[in-house]
Design an enzyme around this catalytic site. Structure first.
Site, PDB file in Angstrom:
ATOM      1  N   ASP A 542       0.989  -1.086   0.143  1.00  0.00           N
ATOM      2  CA  ASP A 542      -0.065   0.112  -0.013  1.00  0.00           C
ATOM      3  C   ASP A 542       0.839   1.220   0.039  1.00  0.00           C
ATOM      4  OD1 ASP A 542      -2.327  -1.544   0.290  1.00  0.00           O
ATOM      5  OD2 ASP A 542      -2.305  -1.616   2.319  1.00  0.00           O
ATOM      6  N   ASP A 548       1.153   7.102   8.857  1.00  0.00           N
ATOM      7  CA  ASP A 548       1.662   5.731   8.933  1.00  0.00           C
ATOM      8  C   ASP A 548       2.996   5.497   9.559  1.00  0.00           C
ATOM      9  OD1 ASP A 548      -0.582   4.354   7.919  1.00  0.00           O
ATOM     10  OD2 ASP A 548      -0.019   4.870   5.665  1.00  0.00           O
ATOM     11  N   GLU A 571       2.282  -4.036  10.055  1.00  0.00           N
ATOM     12  CA  GLU A 571       1.942  -3.590   8.751  1.00  0.00           C
ATOM     13  C   GLU A 571       2.755  -2.800   7.909  1.00  0.00           C
ATOM     14  OE1 GLU A 571      -1.573  -1.681   6.414  1.00  0.00           O
ATOM     15  OE2 GLU A 571      -2.197  -3.069   7.922  1.00  0.00           O
ATOM     16  N   GLU A 572       3.680  -1.780   8.576  1.00  0.00           N
ATOM     17  CA  GLU A 572       4.482  -0.849   8.041  1.00  0.00           C
ATOM     18  C   GLU A 572       5.726  -1.556   7.810  1.00  0.00           C
ATOM     19  OE1 GLU A 572       3.185   1.501   6.769  1.00  0.00           O
ATOM     20  OE2 GLU A 572       1.194   0.936   7.771  1.00  0.00           O
ATOM     21  N   ASP A 590      -1.531  -3.234  13.222  1.00  0.00           N
ATOM     22  CA  ASP A 590      -1.752  -2.122  11.963  1.00  0.00           C
ATOM     23  C   ASP A 590      -1.878  -0.659  12.803  1.00  0.00           C
ATOM     24  OD1 ASP A 590      -2.267  -0.317  10.017  1.00  0.00           O
ATOM     25  OD2 ASP A 590      -4.094  -1.442   9.486  1.00  0.00           O
ATOM     26  N   LEU A 592      -1.889   2.565  12.117  1.00  0.00           N
ATOM     27  CA  LEU A 592      -2.952   3.326  11.578  1.00  0.00           C
ATOM     28  C   LEU A 592      -3.638   2.891  10.556  1.00  0.00           C
ATOM     29  CD1 LEU A 592      -3.963   6.009  12.387  1.00  0.00           C
ATOM     30  CD2 LEU A 592      -2.623   7.299  10.943  1.00  0.00           C
ATOM     31  N   ASP A 593      -4.935   2.287  10.670  1.00  0.00           N
ATOM     32  CA  ASP A 593      -5.547   1.742   9.674  1.00  0.00           C
ATOM     33  C   ASP A 593      -6.665   2.957   9.367  1.00  0.00           C
ATOM     34  OD1 ASP A 593      -6.887  -0.601   8.598  1.00  0.00           O
ATOM     35  OD2 ASP A 593      -8.706   0.478   8.992  1.00  0.00           O
ATOM     36  N   GLU A 746      -4.751  -7.240  11.303  1.00  0.00           N
ATOM     37  CA  GLU A 746      -6.114  -6.757  11.192  1.00  0.00           C
ATOM     38  C   GLU A 746      -7.226  -7.704  11.541  1.00  0.00           C
ATOM     39  OE1 GLU A 746      -5.804  -3.339   7.758  1.00  0.00           O
ATOM     40  OE2 GLU A 746      -5.955  -5.167   7.173  1.00  0.00           O
TER      41      GLU A 746
END
Length: 819
Positions: A542, A548, A571-572, A590, A592-593, A746
């Site tokens: 993404d 993020d 996730e980052e 995650d 910052l979704d 998530e």
């Protein structure tokens, strides 16, 4: 925070006790976990913000019924013979035989002579504005003997009874506003004159000297040490007259010890760290003052140095509102001390006194008396005004033994319990300056304990000291306590060490969420810094937003500092990273979704799951455990309010918290998703790309042809946390039929929370398990790669079962979308 030791296991005692009497049976103070919890509730007067051990209890408080202890000697002998006897002798001209005050004090004396049978009674109304507060404090202890009541409560109660007896608050009394300890205070001030003169030379020189960044911290450290060792001038254990030279010698000794840093007698020393922080500059510093006499001179010298150095804009001297503990300082004592310095025949002392008076007149110093400092409540149960006053300070300096005892609620913490753990509740950065005069403490390593134990009475002589700094108290008591009601985690109970570590991890996640909420609130004003693309992609492919990166850094920092996390998988990031080799947990997150929604102020969130670290497994293997192995999971929802939802243990509820006044407070102690709703939440714009089973199901529920017969509505925010949170509260379901959501970061954490809230989750695959209505839960899914994606359907159990059993609801991942 470990379970506390019994008093006898580490207490050095009054010099009157024989060595053999100091060794009492270990069974005397042992209590069950349930008993400790009941006791804890009683000790803190119903407060719910104090520190706890791994099992949710507080250690036992010091009581007065263990022979050979300092508390036993204090209540059985010292209060009556030393303190009350001194009151009679020093005030013989006003406490005439047969006077009302003398009669009442003799009654108090008689009570103390039979402390094992005399009981605590309410203080009779005497015009004091604190009488109702005292009634609340004493209610749980009415009818308890002086020996069986908590030591701290008994001591404060004793001094308040003296004021009641002499009519201190009675405007009709001859002794209205009369300080029965004034003679001792003045003797102490005179005894410290020589030491004050020596100190004045140093303070005057410092005030004139140009300050350099390279030396300021070290010079401020010297004044911190002066303030520490000045604490040895506690007049309640001084020689009575102060005229035989001994008091003067002790004052001089205290100053010399400070100049030489007292390294040998320091059991913990944060002076260098806190002085470095002070040198960088602060707005307001509060000093919760302890004793008058030379100790007060030492405190004022520190306050003077903070102002003249330019490091601090204002110093607030928080003092007692009435006489207590013989030597404790009031507003009048501060002003009398400044006046005495100004009138000194020693020129250096007079110059220092005039400068101090100027600080008062300019507002650089403020003297603030408060009844809160004259009462025995633990500091986590301070009245709201006192609490808020402290919270507004950049640093609060707690002086002296009695204040320190209130910091710990007089509880027998194991001595090497970290100071940061015990003081985690405090509302502001905290510096404790204490010389030991009571048989309790914390933050003292076993090595330093062994060194000090060479002297039998090391805990009560005032010879040993601590400088303990908590630069950022963790607070978040409610969040950290949620695990205490859980019996098992991922199929088994956790050890005391694991429980304590998990509590710290959850507190760190809460504080990271709080910090991120602040950053998000200001993001529109800091667009170039926080908004927009970061210029790359994350590990999931993404487009990575600036926020993020910021969010990932915030969570990583807080979790590193808590010490409980071994592996951090985000996730980052491409792969998990090691935060602490001794940590016992894995956090998958995650950070910052929905970060692309920030610029238009749409709600966003953070999602996290916590697992036990598997010894011997790789970092990736640790992060790719099935969701059922989570010991806790939750999400933060940043919207009109900042909400934290947390689920812990195998059968614990999903608890909803709201951020208020810097701390997450329980808003809903047991979230419960309705078994069926009337709302679905997914992107209807993709309808034509959906599989036939999903299309037919959506058409049916839109038109009231589903199992419930109700006509469903669509609610879709395009913010996973927002949609999930609304669904868990109101019912229905939300999700994404595409393999789009990350299992590890998530889907699994949200599924864990959903289970705790009585909801269901699925990736759309049917199974034969009747117990789950044919729904295969996401929690059973074992990811094969760290960033594996999956469909997710989450919500009311009946809705999810109806959806999944319809079949053909999973969309393949062949088609992608740009928005």
């Amino acid at each position: 925070m470990r379970a506390a030791l019994s008093a006898h296991e580490r207490a050095s005692t009054a010099s009157t006790a024989s060595p053999s009497s100091r060794r009492t049976s270990s069974s005397m103070l042992r209590e069950s976990r349930a008993s400790l919890r009941r006791r804890a509730g009683r000790m803190d007067n119903g407060a719910a913000a104090g520190p706890r051990t791994w099992d949710g209890s507080t250690p036992p408080v010091i009581v007065n019924n263990v022979p050979g202890t300092w508390s036993y000697d204090t209540v059985n002998r010292r209060l009556r013979e030393d303190i009350l006897g001194r009151v009679f002798r020093d005030n013989a001209t006003v406490l005439t035989p047969g006077s009302d005050a003398e009669i009442k004090l003799r009654r108090l004396e008689a009570e103390l002579s039979t402390a094992s049978t005399s009981v605590i009674e309410h203080i009779t109304p005497d015009g004091g504005p604190d009488i109702e507060t005292w009634r609340e404090i004493l209610d749980p202890w009415i009818g308890t003997t002086w020996l069986d009541a908590p030591w701290l409560l008994v001591e404060f109660y004793f001094y308040r009874r003296i004021l009641n007896a002499i009519g201190y608050f009675d405007s009709e009394s001859k002794l209205f506003n009369f300080d029965p300890f004034s003679v001792d205070k003045m003797n102490g001030l005179r005894a410290g004159a020589q030491a004050a003169a020596s100190l004045a030379k140093k303070a005057n020189s410092f005030s004139k000297r140009a300050k350099t960044a390279s030396t300021l911290a070290e010079e401020l450290r010297l004044f911190v040490m002066v303030a520490l060792w000045g604490n040895r001038m506690d007049l309640s254990i001084w020689p009575e007259s102060g005229s035989d030279g001994d008091g003067s010698n002790r004052a001089s000794e205290a100053f010399v010890e400070a100049l030489h840093a007292g390294e040998e007698y320091l059991l913990w020393d944060d002076s260098e760290r806190v002085s470095t922080a002070l040198a960088k500059g602060m707005r307001d510093v509060s000093i919760v003052v302890d004793n008058a006499g030379f100790e007060l001179v030492s405190d004022l010298a520190l306050a003077d140095a903070l102002i003249t150095s330019g490091a601090v804009q204002r110093v607030i001297l928080r003092v007692k509102a009435h006489p207590v503990f013989v030597s404790d300082a009031m507003d009048k004592d501060c002003r009398d001390t400044i006046d005495a310095m100004m009138k000194s025949e020693d020129e250096d002392t007079a110059v220092m006194g005039r400068r101090w008076a100027a600080h008062l007149s300019s507002g650089a110093w403020a003297i603030t008396p408060d009844f809160a400092w004259c009462q025995p409540q633990p500091l986590w149960a301070l009245p709201r005004k006192a609490h808020d006053d402290l919270k507004s300070s950049d640093l609060v300096i707690i002086k002296g033994d009695a204040n320190y005892r209130r910091l710990l609620n007089d509880c027998l913490w194991e001595l090497d319990t970290p100071f940061e753990d015990v003081s985690a509740y405090f509302p502001a950065p905290l510096l404790a300056l204490r010389t030991l005069k009571a048989e309790l403490g914390c933050g003292i390593s076993r090595e330093r304990q062994e060194m000090a134990k060479k002297e039998e009475s090391w805990m009560v002589t005032g010879k040993y000291g601590v400088v303990q700094w908590n630069s950022n108290p963790a607070r978040q008591f409610a969040v950290g306590s949620q695990i205490h009601e859980c019996e098992s985690f991922a199929g088994r109970d956790s050890s005391p060490t694991e429980r304590l570590m998990l509590s710290k991890v959850l507190v760190a996640l809460a504080n990271a969420s709080k910090e991120l909420a602040s950053a998000l609130a200001s993001a529109p004003l800091r667009g170039s810094e926080l908004l927009g693309a970061a210029g790359g992609s994350n590990a999931s492919g993404d487009s990575q937003q600036k926020l993020d990166v910021v969010a990932n850094d915030i969570f990583k920092r807080h979790l590193t500092e808590c010490g409980g996390v071994k592996y951090y998988a985000s996730e980052e990031d491409d792969t998990p990273v090691v935060l602490n080799v001794d940590g016992g947990y894995v956090v998958c997150i995650d950070p910052l979704d929905g970060s692309r929604n920030i610029a238009c102020n749409v709600p966003v969130g953070s999602i996290f799951g916590v697992y036990r670290a598997i010894e011997g497994a790789s970092a990736e293997e640790n992060a790719m455990q099935p969701g059922r192995e989570q010991v806790a999971a939750g999400y933060a929802h940043y919207s009109g309010a900042t909400t934290l939802v947390l689920a812990c243990g195998d059968e614990g509820p999903a608890v909803e918290y709201t951020l208020f006044d810097g701390e997450f407070a329980v808003a809903n102690k047991r979230m419960s998703c309705p078994p069926r709703g009337q709302v679905y939440s997914l992107n209807d714009a993709r309808f034509d790309d959906w599989p036939e089973g999903l299309k037919s199901y959506i058409n049916d529920i839109r038109n009231g042809r589903g199992e419930s017969g109700s006509q469903y509505s669509a609610r879709y925010i395009c913010s996973l946390v927002g949609d999930a949170h609304r669904t868990l509260i109101y019912g229905g379901w939300c999700g994404n039929p595409r393999p789009h959501l990350r299992v590890v970061f998530e889907a699994a954490p949200l599924a864990f929370v959903a289970r705790a809230a009585g909801a269901a989750s699925s990736d759309g695959i049917r199974c034969s398990d009747e117990a789950t209505n044919g729904v295969e839960t996401i929690l059973d899914k074992k990811p094969t790669t760290l960033h594996e994606r999956s469909p997710l359907f989450l919500g009311s159990c009946e809705d999810i079962a109806e959806l999944v059993l319809r079949g053909d609801v999973r969309q393949d991942g062949s088609k992608t979308y740009s928005v």
